[in-house]
Scaffold this motif. Structure first.
Motif, PDB file in Angstrom:
ATOM      1  N   HIS A   3       0.845  -1.194   0.000  1.00 43.73           N
ATOM      2  CA  HIS A   3       0.000   0.000   0.000  1.00 43.73           C
ATOM      3  C   HIS A   3       0.881   1.244   0.000  1.00 43.73           C
ATOM      4  CE1 HIS A   3      -3.746  -2.133   0.544  1.00 43.73           C
ATOM      5  NE2 HIS A   3      -3.108  -2.918   1.402  1.00 43.73           N
ATOM      6  N   THR A   4       0.790   2.012  -1.090  1.00 46.72           N
ATOM      7  CA  THR A   4       1.510   3.276  -1.218  1.00 46.72           C
ATOM      8  C   THR A   4       0.541   4.284  -1.830  1.00 46.72           C
ATOM      9  OG1 THR A   4       2.301   2.887  -3.477  1.00 46.72           O
ATOM     10  CG2 THR A   4       3.683   2.027  -1.677  1.00 46.72           C
ATOM     11  N   ARG A   5       0.943   5.535  -1.883  1.00 49.25           N
ATOM     12  CA  ARG A   5       0.101   6.535  -2.554  1.00 49.25           C
ATOM     13  C   ARG A   5      -0.118   6.159  -4.016  1.00 49.25           C
ATOM     14  NH1 ARG A   5       2.134  12.340  -2.051  1.00 49.25           N
ATOM     15  NH2 ARG A   5       0.236  12.646  -3.224  1.00 49.25           N
ATOM     16  N   PHE A   6       0.918   5.611  -4.647  1.00 43.41           N
ATOM     17  CA  PHE A   6       0.830   5.215  -6.055  1.00 43.41           C
ATOM     18  C   PHE A   6      -0.183   4.082  -6.239  1.00 43.41           C
ATOM     19  CE2 PHE A   6       2.369   2.846  -9.800  1.00 43.41           C
ATOM     20  CZ  PHE A   6       2.356   3.859 -10.739  1.00 43.41           C
ATOM     21  N   THR A   7      -0.119   3.050  -5.385  1.00 41.31           N
ATOM     22  CA  THR A   7      -1.063   1.944  -5.528  1.00 41.31           C
ATOM     23  C   THR A   7      -2.489   2.402  -5.249  1.00 41.31           C
ATOM     24  OG1 THR A   7      -0.728   1.174  -3.249  1.00 41.31           O
ATOM     25  CG2 THR A   7       0.657   0.175  -4.954  1.00 41.31           C
ATOM     26  N   GLU A   8      -2.652   3.281  -4.282  1.00 39.25           N
ATOM     27  CA  GLU A   8      -3.984   3.792  -3.978  1.00 39.25           C
ATOM     28  C   GLU A   8      -4.511   4.682  -5.103  1.00 39.25           C
ATOM     29  OE1 GLU A   8      -3.858   5.632  -0.141  1.00 39.25           O
ATOM     30  OE2 GLU A   8      -3.197   3.771   0.822  1.00 39.25           O
ATOM     31  N   SER A  13      -2.064  -3.306  -7.137  1.00 44.45           N
ATOM     32  CA  SER A  13      -1.531  -4.060  -5.998  1.00 44.45           C
ATOM     33  C   SER A  13      -0.082  -3.752  -5.671  1.00 44.45           C
ATOM     34  CB  SER A  13      -1.651  -5.564  -6.280  1.00 44.45           C
ATOM     35  OG  SER A  13      -3.001  -5.914  -6.447  1.00 44.45           O
ATOM     36  N   TYR A  14       0.705  -3.406  -6.663  1.00 40.27           N
ATOM     37  CA  TYR A  14       2.143  -3.197  -6.470  1.00 40.27           C
ATOM     38  C   TYR A  14       2.575  -1.860  -7.073  1.00 40.27           C
ATOM     39  CZ  TYR A  14       1.755  -8.128  -5.528  1.00 40.27           C
ATOM     40  OH  TYR A  14       1.364  -9.333  -5.005  1.00 40.27           O
ATOM     41  N   PRO A  15       3.500  -1.153  -6.448  1.00 38.99           N
ATOM     42  CA  PRO A  15       3.950   0.147  -6.966  1.00 38.99           C
ATOM     43  C   PRO A  15       4.953  -0.016  -8.111  1.00 38.99           C
ATOM     44  CG  PRO A  15       5.101  -0.338  -4.936  1.00 38.99           C
ATOM     45  CD  PRO A  15       4.113  -1.456  -5.146  1.00 38.99           C
ATOM     46  N   MET A  17       5.272   0.363 -12.403  1.00 36.43           N
ATOM     47  CA  MET A  17       4.686   0.887 -13.640  1.00 36.43           C
ATOM     48  C   MET A  17       5.595   0.516 -14.798  1.00 36.43           C
ATOM     49  SD  MET A  17       3.927   4.835 -14.629  1.00 36.43           S
ATOM     50  CE  MET A  17       3.910   5.341 -16.334  1.00 36.43           C
ATOM     51  N   GLY A  38       0.571  -4.490 -11.410  1.00 39.08           N
ATOM     52  CA  GLY A  38       1.214  -3.196 -11.601  1.00 39.08           C
ATOM     53  C   GLY A  38       0.382  -2.316 -12.520  1.00 39.08           C
ATOM     54  N   SER A 113      -5.557  12.879  -9.697  1.00 37.74           N
ATOM     55  CA  SER A 113      -4.124  12.969  -9.472  1.00 37.74           C
ATOM     56  C   SER A 113      -3.683  14.380  -9.804  1.00 37.74           C
ATOM     57  CB  SER A 113      -3.373  11.952 -10.335  1.00 37.74           C
ATOM     58  OG  SER A 113      -3.325  12.373 -11.663  1.00 37.74           O
TER      59      SER A 113
END
Length: 123
Positions: A3-8, A13-15, A17, A38, A113
């Motif tokens: 859980h990161t800002r990117f995944t949210e 599921s994973y940060p 790209m 991803g 975003s």
């Protein structure tokens, strides 16, 4: 799952790209990355292929997964790739996002975003 800002932000599921490498990536790679959790992306800046190519690549992804993905554009080249960008922007279920130096059209609806382009919400 991490859980990161990117995944949210993208609902993944994973940060991770996949780089939207123009001329070197497509819907198959983007679909595999998205299906694995991803943010799969492919480069939409292609001088020899038009809007139908973009639609076909997006259809390839959608045939594989319902998960988020992106289509990348090089910002200074947008005047030369407007048909491809518009094809991405108007494909149902997507929103366009611009980042400097690249533009990214993301398939995650309803997420905001800092790089959203005003007026590019898609139907």
């Amino acid at each position: 799952m991490l859980h990161t800002r990117f995944t949210e932000m993208f609902g993944i599921s994973y940060p991770v790209m996949a780089a939207p490498m123009a001329l070197h990536s497509g819907g198959t790679l983007a679909a595999a990355v998205s299906a694995a959790g991803g943010l799969g992306c492919f480069g939409g800046t292609h001088p020899w292929k038009g809007p139908d190519w973009i639609r076909t690549e997006i259809a390839t992804i959608r045939a594989t997964t319902h998960l988020p993905f992106g289509v990348g554009f090089i910002t200074p080249f947008l005047p030369f790739t407007e048909p491809q960008f518009e094809a991405t922007r108007t494909t149902r279920g997507h929103r366009a996002v611009v980042r400097r130096p690249a533009a990214l059209a993301s398939s995650r609806q309803g997420r905001r975003s800092p790089c959203d382009v005003p007026g590019t919400e898609l139907r």
